[in-house]
Design an enzyme around this catalytic site. Structure first.
Site, PDB file in Angstrom:
ATOM      1  CB  SER A   3      -0.893   0.157   0.812  1.00 23.71           C
ATOM      2  OG  SER A   3      -1.672  -0.904   0.915  1.00 23.71           O
ATOM      3  CG  ASN A  20      -3.478   4.031  -0.445  1.00 22.45           C
ATOM      4  OD1 ASN A  20      -4.429   3.488   0.151  1.00 22.45           O
ATOM      5  ND2 ASN A  20      -2.343   2.282  -0.503  1.00 22.45           N
ATOM      6  CG  HIS A  56      -1.648  -0.377  -4.249  1.00 20.75           C
ATOM      7  ND1 HIS A  56      -2.108   0.494  -4.342  1.00 20.75           N
ATOM      8  CD2 HIS A  56      -2.311  -0.732  -3.543  1.00 20.75           C
ATOM      9  CE1 HIS A  56      -2.554   0.804  -2.926  1.00 20.75           C
ATOM     10  NE2 HIS A  56      -2.465  -0.051  -2.193  1.00 20.75           N
ATOM     11  CD  GLU A  75      -1.807   3.927  -6.821  1.00 22.54           C
ATOM     12  OE1 GLU A  75      -2.426   5.068  -6.752  1.00 22.54           O
ATOM     13  OE2 GLU A  75      -1.726   3.171  -5.350  1.00 22.54           O
TER      14      GLU A  75
HETATM   15  N1  CAA Z   1     -16.117  -8.932  -3.028  1.00 20.62           N
HETATM   16  C1  CAA Z   1     -16.359  -8.963  -3.835  1.00 20.62           C
HETATM   17  N2  CAA Z   1     -17.486  -8.405  -4.740  1.00 20.62           N
HETATM   18  C2  CAA Z   1     -17.951  -7.157  -3.437  1.00 20.62           C
HETATM   19  C3  CAA Z   1     -17.455  -6.911  -2.158  1.00 20.62           C
HETATM   20  C4  CAA Z   1     -16.768  -8.065  -2.483  1.00 20.62           C
HETATM   21  N3  CAA Z   1     -15.993  -7.735  -0.550  1.00 20.62           N
HETATM   22  N4  CAA Z   1     -18.461  -5.991  -1.383  1.00 20.62           N
HETATM   23  C5  CAA Z   1     -19.111  -5.378  -2.794  1.00 20.62           C
HETATM   24  N5  CAA Z   1     -19.141  -6.509  -3.550  1.00 20.62           N
HETATM   25  C6  CAA Z   1     -19.696  -5.998  -4.792  1.00 20.62           C
HETATM   26  C7  CAA Z   1     -21.094  -6.835  -4.196  1.00 20.62           C
HETATM   27  O1  CAA Z   1     -21.092  -7.683  -5.088  1.00 20.62           O
HETATM   28  C8  CAA Z   1     -21.933  -5.503  -5.767  1.00 20.62           C
HETATM   29  O2  CAA Z   1     -21.708  -5.807  -7.312  1.00 20.62           O
HETATM   30  P1  CAA Z   1     -22.773  -6.395  -8.080  1.00 20.62           P
HETATM   31  O3  CAA Z   1     -22.810  -4.603  -8.139  1.00 20.62           O
HETATM   32  O4  CAA Z   1     -22.272  -6.403  -9.841  1.00 20.62           O
HETATM   33  O5  CAA Z   1     -23.642  -7.032  -7.933  1.00 20.62           O
HETATM   34  C9  CAA Z   1     -21.047  -4.420  -6.154  1.00 20.62           C
HETATM   35  O6  CAA Z   1     -19.702  -4.539  -4.941  1.00 20.62           O
HETATM   36  C10 CAA Z   1     -21.624  -3.025  -5.014  1.00 20.62           C
HETATM   37  O7  CAA Z   1     -21.934  -3.717  -3.580  1.00 20.62           O
HETATM   38  P2  CAA Z   1     -22.537  -3.196  -2.339  1.00 20.62           P
HETATM   39  O8  CAA Z   1     -24.295  -3.336  -3.500  1.00 20.62           O
HETATM   40  O9  CAA Z   1     -23.386  -4.570  -1.924  1.00 20.62           O
HETATM   41  O10 CAA Z   1     -22.682  -1.593  -1.513  1.00 20.62           O
HETATM   42  P3  CAA Z   1     -22.357  -1.382  -1.777  1.00 20.62           P
HETATM   43  O11 CAA Z   1     -22.660  -0.334  -2.871  1.00 20.62           O
HETATM   44  O12 CAA Z   1     -22.539   0.078  -0.487  1.00 20.62           O
HETATM   45  O13 CAA Z   1     -20.760  -1.042  -2.076  1.00 20.62           O
HETATM   46  C11 CAA Z   1     -18.672  -0.994  -1.552  1.00 20.62           C
HETATM   47  C12 CAA Z   1     -19.601  -1.701  -1.873  1.00 20.62           C
HETATM   48  C13 CAA Z   1     -18.054  -1.769  -3.502  1.00 20.62           C
HETATM   49  C14 CAA Z   1     -17.195  -2.100  -1.034  1.00 20.62           C
HETATM   50  C15 CAA Z   1     -18.993   1.106  -1.809  1.00 20.62           C
HETATM   51  O14 CAA Z   1     -19.010   0.901  -0.229  1.00 20.62           O
HETATM   52  C16 CAA Z   1     -17.450   1.413  -2.197  1.00 20.62           C
HETATM   53  O15 CAA Z   1     -16.495   1.341  -3.132  1.00 20.62           O
HETATM   54  N6  CAA Z   1     -17.203   1.975  -0.987  1.00 20.62           N
HETATM   55  C17 CAA Z   1     -15.447   2.048  -0.881  1.00 20.62           C
HETATM   56  C18 CAA Z   1     -14.007   0.868  -1.070  1.00 20.62           C
HETATM   57  C19 CAA Z   1     -12.831   2.344  -0.801  1.00 20.62           C
HETATM   58  O16 CAA Z   1     -12.586   2.923  -1.407  1.00 20.62           O
HETATM   59  N7  CAA Z   1     -12.130   1.491  -1.283  1.00 20.62           N
HETATM   60  C20 CAA Z   1     -10.401   1.735  -1.530  1.00 20.62           C
HETATM   61  C21 CAA Z   1      -9.791   1.622  -0.465  1.00 20.62           C
HETATM   62  S1  CAA Z   1      -7.933   1.634   0.169  1.00 20.62           S
HETATM   63  C22 CAA Z   1      -7.047   0.066  -0.219  1.00 20.62           C
HETATM   64  O17 CAA Z   1      -8.251  -0.426  -0.638  1.00 20.62           O
HETATM   65  C23 CAA Z   1      -5.589   0.555  -1.037  1.00 20.62           C
HETATM   66  C24 CAA Z   1      -4.879   0.368   0.273  1.00 20.62           C
HETATM   67  O18 CAA Z   1      -3.882  -0.105  -0.632  1.00 20.62           O
HETATM   68  C25 CAA Z   1      -5.553   0.503   1.114  1.00 20.62           C
END
Ligand code: CAA
Length: 353
Positions: free
Chosen positions: A117, A188, A138, A150
């Site tokens: 990360s 990040n 990433h 990335e």
């Molecule tokens: N695994 C696989 N698919 C998933 C999932 C998971 N854990 N969680 C959700 N999904 C899928 C669902 O199946 C759904 O797919 P479809 O649209 O094809 O049906 C879609 O994602 C949307 O899911 P939900 O309707 O259940 O929930 P939501 O609309 O609230 O979305 C979310 C959930 C995708 C997590 C959304 O809230 C989101 O994008 N959040 C932001 C997450 C973020 O910022 N991530 C980056 C963090 S930084 C990082 O990761 C890097 C690092 O190095 C720290």
């Protein structure tokens, strides 16, 4: 490339296994213990069954994906892999140990990628005898959902290796941005500064979890509030990323907020440990708050700092507006990139008040 290894099978590692298997690659998932392997298997099974229940995959497709994955604890299972992606915890000594082991047991033509990360990809490459074939790749949580990746090259990187990995990422349906090795990369650095700022508002008694999370969901239309997002990323990972950014910038506010380090010290790591800013024994509803004035104040404070940080990144020449916008939209699910927000509200209206 045909066969892919993934080392480390937490939520991120299992997500990376899923991404490759869904694209038809044979995948070997390796973790340090049988328990960690079982957790990876169950993370993959949960994600696939969610897709089946939403009608995104058939049972046959789900079984087909599962059958492409073999699991184990032995690195030699990956000896004939063409690419290995490491997704272990953010501890440099651990990553160094893994890369030196991979270097000795995976075929010499293979590319070794780290999903770090924020740690130095250059330092990771240096522990191997194939520095030109070590790269950062990433992903963002959840890896099967977020389209941005990335691709981080170092001074040693072979340009053909970088191109192969960029092409591979595109083939996985991702949008890759090619960037140099700098702490926090693009997403990040912006994201963790914003999340850390949110925790400080609680630490300083300025606001509460529910006001902050509902402000950013309702007013900014971000998909998650910052505190629930920290729980998803993992509080330990977040602290590690912030420490790396702080070591680089020396800016006090880049150091992890005490509300983060205190939780990590007592083992509250977010979703993965069942407890963080929220409790995960049962599915939780998103936070809500009726304090409209409080929400507006939090929104203005957080969004101004986030937009200023994006401008600073662009002005430093490290990343383009396009890559920053794409990173925040396709890596974090934001409705628009920071420069789209600035264009919409008008740069003469900033900072917002
Ligand atoms: N695994 C696989 N698919 C998933 C999932 C998971 N854990 N969680 C959700 N999904 C899928 C669902 O199946 C759904 O797919 P479809 O649209 O094809 O049906 C879609 O994602 C949307 O899911 P939900 O309707 O259940 O929930 P939501 O609309 O609230 O979305 C979310 C959930 C995708 C997590 C959304 O809230 C989101 O994008 N959040 C932001 C997450 C973020 O910022 N991530 C980056 C963090 S930084 C990082 O990761 C890097 C690092 O190095 C720290």
């Amino acid at each position: 490339m045909e066969k892919i290894g993934v080392v480390g099978l937490g939520i991120m590692g299992a997500g990376i296994v899923e991404v490759f298997a869904k694209s038809g690659y044979s995948v070997v998932g390796v973790a340090e213990s049988d328990a960690a392997v079982s957790l990876g298997q169950s993370n993959l099974a949960k994600s696939l069954s969610r897709a089946v229940s939403r009608g995104k995959l058939t049972d046959e497709e789900s079984s087909g994906i599962t059958s492409l994955v073999t699991w184990g604890t032995d690195f030699s299972l990956m000896s004939d892999c063409d690419l290995v992606v490491e997704a272990a915890p953010e501890i440099m000594s651990l990553k160094a140990k893994i890369f030196s082991e991979l270097d000795s047991c995976v075929k010499s033509s293979a590319i070794l990628a780290t999903n770090t990360s924020s740690l130095s990809v250059t330092s990771i490459a240096e522990v191997t005898s194939r520095r030109s074939h070590v790269i950062g790749l990433h992903f963002f949580n959840p890896a099967p959902v977020q389209k941005f990746v990335e691709v981080i090259s170092t001074e040693f990187s072979d340009s053909d290796v970088v191109k192969k990995v960029v092409d591979l990422a595109r083939g996985l349906g991702k949008e890759p941005a090619q960037i140099a090795d700098q702490p926090g990369f693009i997403v990040n650095k912006l994201l963790l500064r914003y999340l850390n700022h949110a925790v400080r508002l609680i630490d300083d008694g300025i606001s509460t979890r529910d006001i902050i999370d509902s402000a950013m969901r309702e007013i900014a239309h971000f998909p998650m509030g910052p505190l629930e997002l920290l729980d998803l990323i993992g509080l330990d990972t977040s602290v590690e990323v912030l420490n790396t950014i702080y070591d680089d910038t020396g800016i006090d506010t880049d150091g992890p907020a005490s509300g983060l380090t205190a939780r990590v010290n007592i083992g509250e790591l977010g979703r993965k440990s069942g407890e963080g800013f929220y409790t995960y024994a049962q599915p939780h509803e998103p936070a809500t708050s009726q304090d409209d004035e409080g929400k507006q104040r939090v929104y203005v404070e957080l969004i101004n700092a986030y937009l200023a940080s994006a401008c600073e990144m662009r002005d430093s020449g490290y990343a383009t507006e396009h890559d920053i916008n794409q990173g925040m939209k396709l890596g974090c699910g934001l409705p628009e990139g920071p420069f789209e927000t600035i264009a919409r509200v008008g740069s003469d209206q900033l900072p917002l008040n």
